[in-house]
Design an enzyme around this catalytic site. Structure first.
Site, PDB file in Angstrom:
ATOM      1  N   ASN A   1      -5.054  23.603  -4.378  1.00  0.00           N
ATOM      2  CA  ASN A   1      -4.269  22.623  -3.716  1.00  0.00           C
ATOM      3  C   ASN A   1      -5.217  22.377  -2.212  1.00  0.00           C
ATOM      4  O   ASN A   1      -6.292  22.922  -1.872  1.00  0.00           O
ATOM      5  CB  ASN A   1      -2.860  23.053  -3.339  1.00  0.00           C
TER       6      ASN A   1
ATOM      7  N   ASP B   1       1.688  27.684  -8.158  1.00  0.00           N
ATOM      8  CA  ASP B   1       2.903  28.125  -8.913  1.00  0.00           C
ATOM      9  C   ASP B   1       2.727  28.693 -10.389  1.00  0.00           C
ATOM     10  O   ASP B   1       3.742  29.254 -11.067  1.00  0.00           O
ATOM     11  CB  ASP B   1       4.082  27.174  -8.743  1.00  0.00           C
TER      12      ASP B   1
ATOM     13  N   PHE C   1       7.256  29.088   4.572  1.00  0.00           N
ATOM     14  CA  PHE C   1       6.748  27.832   4.981  1.00  0.00           C
ATOM     15  C   PHE C   1       7.461  26.915   3.759  1.00  0.00           C
ATOM     16  O   PHE C   1       7.560  27.505   2.423  1.00  0.00           O
ATOM     17  CB  PHE C   1       5.280  27.544   4.866  1.00  0.00           C
TER      18      PHE C   1
ATOM     19  N   LYS D   1      15.258  27.033   0.061  1.00  0.00           N
ATOM     20  CA  LYS D   1      14.468  27.960  -0.036  1.00  0.00           C
ATOM     21  C   LYS D   1      14.601  29.063   0.757  1.00  0.00           C
ATOM     22  O   LYS D   1      14.286  30.178   0.302  1.00  0.00           O
ATOM     23  CB  LYS D   1      12.848  27.381   0.480  1.00  0.00           C
TER      24      LYS D   1
ATOM     25  N   LYS E   1      15.307  32.673  -1.143  1.00  0.00           N
ATOM     26  CA  LYS E   1      14.048  33.520  -0.872  1.00  0.00           C
ATOM     27  C   LYS E   1      14.636  34.619   0.132  1.00  0.00           C
ATOM     28  O   LYS E   1      13.948  35.762   0.421  1.00  0.00           O
ATOM     29  CB  LYS E   1      12.789  33.050  -0.531  1.00  0.00           C
TER      30      LYS E   1
HETATM   31  N1  CTP Z   1       5.695  31.330  -2.208  1.00  0.00           N
HETATM   32  C1  CTP Z   1       5.234  32.418  -2.974  1.00  0.00           C
HETATM   33  N2  CTP Z   1       4.815  32.482  -3.887  1.00  0.00           N
HETATM   34  C2  CTP Z   1       4.772  31.139  -4.915  1.00  0.00           C
HETATM   35  C3  CTP Z   1       5.336  30.142  -4.406  1.00  0.00           C
HETATM   36  C4  CTP Z   1       5.500  30.075  -3.042  1.00  0.00           C
HETATM   37  O1  CTP Z   1       5.058  33.158  -1.956  1.00  0.00           O
HETATM   38  N3  CTP Z   1       4.560  31.516  -6.136  1.00  0.00           N
HETATM   39  C5  CTP Z   1       5.718  31.230  -0.962  1.00  0.00           C
HETATM   40  C6  CTP Z   1       4.853  30.275   0.088  1.00  0.00           C
HETATM   41  O2  CTP Z   1       4.061  30.936   0.598  1.00  0.00           O
HETATM   42  C7  CTP Z   1       5.854  29.575   0.936  1.00  0.00           C
HETATM   43  C8  CTP Z   1       7.145  29.499   0.419  1.00  0.00           C
HETATM   44  O3  CTP Z   1       7.127  30.408  -0.667  1.00  0.00           O
HETATM   45  O4  CTP Z   1       5.890  30.475   2.070  1.00  0.00           O
HETATM   46  C9  CTP Z   1       7.388  28.311  -0.128  1.00  0.00           C
HETATM   47  O5  CTP Z   1       6.518  27.443  -0.639  1.00  0.00           O
HETATM   48  P1  CTP Z   1       6.504  26.377  -1.531  1.00  0.00           P
HETATM   49  O6  CTP Z   1       5.297  25.988  -2.229  1.00  0.00           O
HETATM   50  O7  CTP Z   1       7.137  25.259  -0.430  1.00  0.00           O
HETATM   51  O8  CTP Z   1       7.927  26.486  -2.465  1.00  0.00           O
HETATM   52  P2  CTP Z   1       8.045  26.859  -4.047  1.00  0.00           P
HETATM   53  O9  CTP Z   1       9.002  28.065  -3.853  1.00  0.00           O
HETATM   54  O10 CTP Z   1       6.815  26.982  -4.788  1.00  0.00           O
HETATM   55  O11 CTP Z   1       8.946  25.585  -4.586  1.00  0.00           O
HETATM   56  P3  CTP Z   1       8.530  23.981  -4.869  1.00  0.00           P
HETATM   57  O12 CTP Z   1       6.853  24.029  -5.199  1.00  0.00           O
HETATM   58  O13 CTP Z   1       9.103  23.606  -6.064  1.00  0.00           O
HETATM   59  O14 CTP Z   1       8.629  23.290  -3.776  1.00  0.00           O
END
Ligand code: CTP
Length: 404
Positions: free
Chosen positions: A210, A279, A323, A337, A341
């Protein structure tokens, strides 16, 4: 930052890099510091006390027994005067002596007697530096709160190439500025910061990743260290330099990031997860480069663990900050979120907004809290935003611990 009115004792021990002490003393003075030098007997073989006296603008202390004409306990006077002691270069010998509690000259006695922070900048031959006894001594000193800089790698005076060069004088001065300028907002708290975007390999040459630059996370790590925290920065691939006094663990994949964070979690006080985490990962990583065929390529992706969600489930008093980089419905998605979390604070932003996003140096964030309150912030640099985040995190930590 500046070193105006800061009092620095520069301890010079006897290695070839001792000549660079003159440059360090000069830069410290230029930055506004008052500098007093102590030299070991061996250091005085490599560079003259006169040089350091002229450059530091102060007498150079050489021996415990130089001046019997007036009552003045030199090592104690210097120990009490200093805002910081800097041993540069720190030879294997002086490191061993300090770690072993030996105080047999003015330099080691003064280091032992001071309550000021002591920063060591090791410089020696690579094999000496890698010697397990030197490494054990450094680990012991670290555990006792001594600050140790990593030596640089490169061509050494002995003709070999490897780790052991004295860090560049500007890096040493920057570290001194960091130590003397830091606050006590997060003093001695263990903080984990994640930064950058994780990558998942498709084959040996390609990955899915990303646009995260890592800048926000690096700014937070810097700001937490400036607030006195012991910071471990778990960094996905980026070219950014490691902030001063921060321990960096480099990772590539989400799995590696999870492993690194999990191993530190139980023993830490605060986690700030600024990383943009992949993810999903390809189900199979091809061992050889995937070749072009006549048709399309279909990938099957499997789900990665949600690192932060798992931390939230295991939370035992830590402050957890996440974040949410969104492209729409920022506050609503952010609140969801935060709740899911089990976070103490969430920093939400619309990455498509002008002045926000992954690549630039500014950001526009809204802080969200578990009681449903939101705190929108103006556009600001990532460094400024990092300071705002650290101020809120310190407040949350204080509230949490005072409730216990
Ligand atoms: N995060 C994490 N592990 C993952 C995905 C996200 O620890 N597999 C953490 C990121 O570091 C961030 C927070 O969760 O602090 C939110 O990440 P974000 O990508 O915005 O959210 P997601 O939970 O992945 O949801 P989505 O991608 O569906 O928006």
């Amino acid at each position: 930052m500046s070193l105006t009115h800061k009092k620095v004792v520069l301890v010079v021990s006897g290695g070839i890099a001792a000549y660079k002490a003159a440059v360090i003393a000069g830069r410290l003075r230029k930055a506004g510091a008052e500098v007093k030098c102590i030299m070991t007997a061996h250091a005085a073989e490599f560079i003259t006390p006169l040089t350091l006296r002229e450059i530091s603008g102060n007498p150079v202390a050489l021996s415990m027994f130089d001046d019997v004409s007036e009552f003045r306990v030199e090592h104690i006077a210097l120990a009490q005067w200093a805002d910081i002691f800097v041993v540069a270069p720190a030879t294997a010998n002086i490191i061993g002596k300090i770690a072993g509690g030996i105080a047999d000259d003015l330099a080691t006695t003064a280091v032992m007697a001071t309550t000021a922070p002591v920063l060591l900048a090791p410089a020696m031959n690579t094999n000496m530096f890698d010697n397990p006894i030197v490494q054990e001594n450094l680990a012991k000193l670290r555990a006792h709160g001594y600050l140790i800089m990593d030596p640089d790698a490169g061509m050494l005076a002995c003709g070999t190439c490897g780790t052991g060069r004295l860090p560049e004088p500007e890096r040493i001065v920057e570290y001194i500025e960091h130590v003397t300028g830091r606050t006590e907002l997060l003093k001695n708290l263990k903080v984990i910061v994640t930064a950058g975007g994780t990558r998942e390999a498709l084959d040996p040459v390609r990955y899915i990743g990303n646009h995260s630059s890592g800048r926000m996370g690096f700014a937070i790590a810097k700001s937490a260290a400036a607030a006195g925290a012991n910071v471990t920065l778990v960094a996905a691939p980026t070219d950014l330099p490691t902030p001063c006094a921060v321990t960096r663990v480099d990772v590539t994949t989400t799995g590696e990031m999870k492993e690194a964070v999990d191993s530190l979690y139980d023993d830490c006080h605060i986690v700030i997860k600024a990383a943009a985490v992949a993810d999903y990962r390809p189900e199979h990583k091809a061992t050889q480069k995937i070749k072009k065929t006549g048709g399309d390529l279909t990938l099957h992706m499997v789900k990665n663990p949600d690192i932060l969600y798992e931390l939230g489930r295991r939370k035992a008093g830590q402050v957890l900050v996440g974040f949410a980089a969104e492209t729409e419905n920022v506050t609503a998605y952010g609140q969801a979120k935060l709740k899911k979390k089990n976070l103490d604070m969430l920093i939400a932003n619309d990455v498509t907004a002008q002045g926000a996003g992954f690549k630039g140096s500014t950001n526009i964030a809204t802080f969200l809290y578990p009681d449903g309150t939101t705190e929108p912030l103006e556009i600001m640099t990532k460094d400024e935003l990092a300071k705002e985040i650290i101020a809120r995190v310190a407040r949350i930590y204080k509230e949490k611990t005072s409730q216990k």
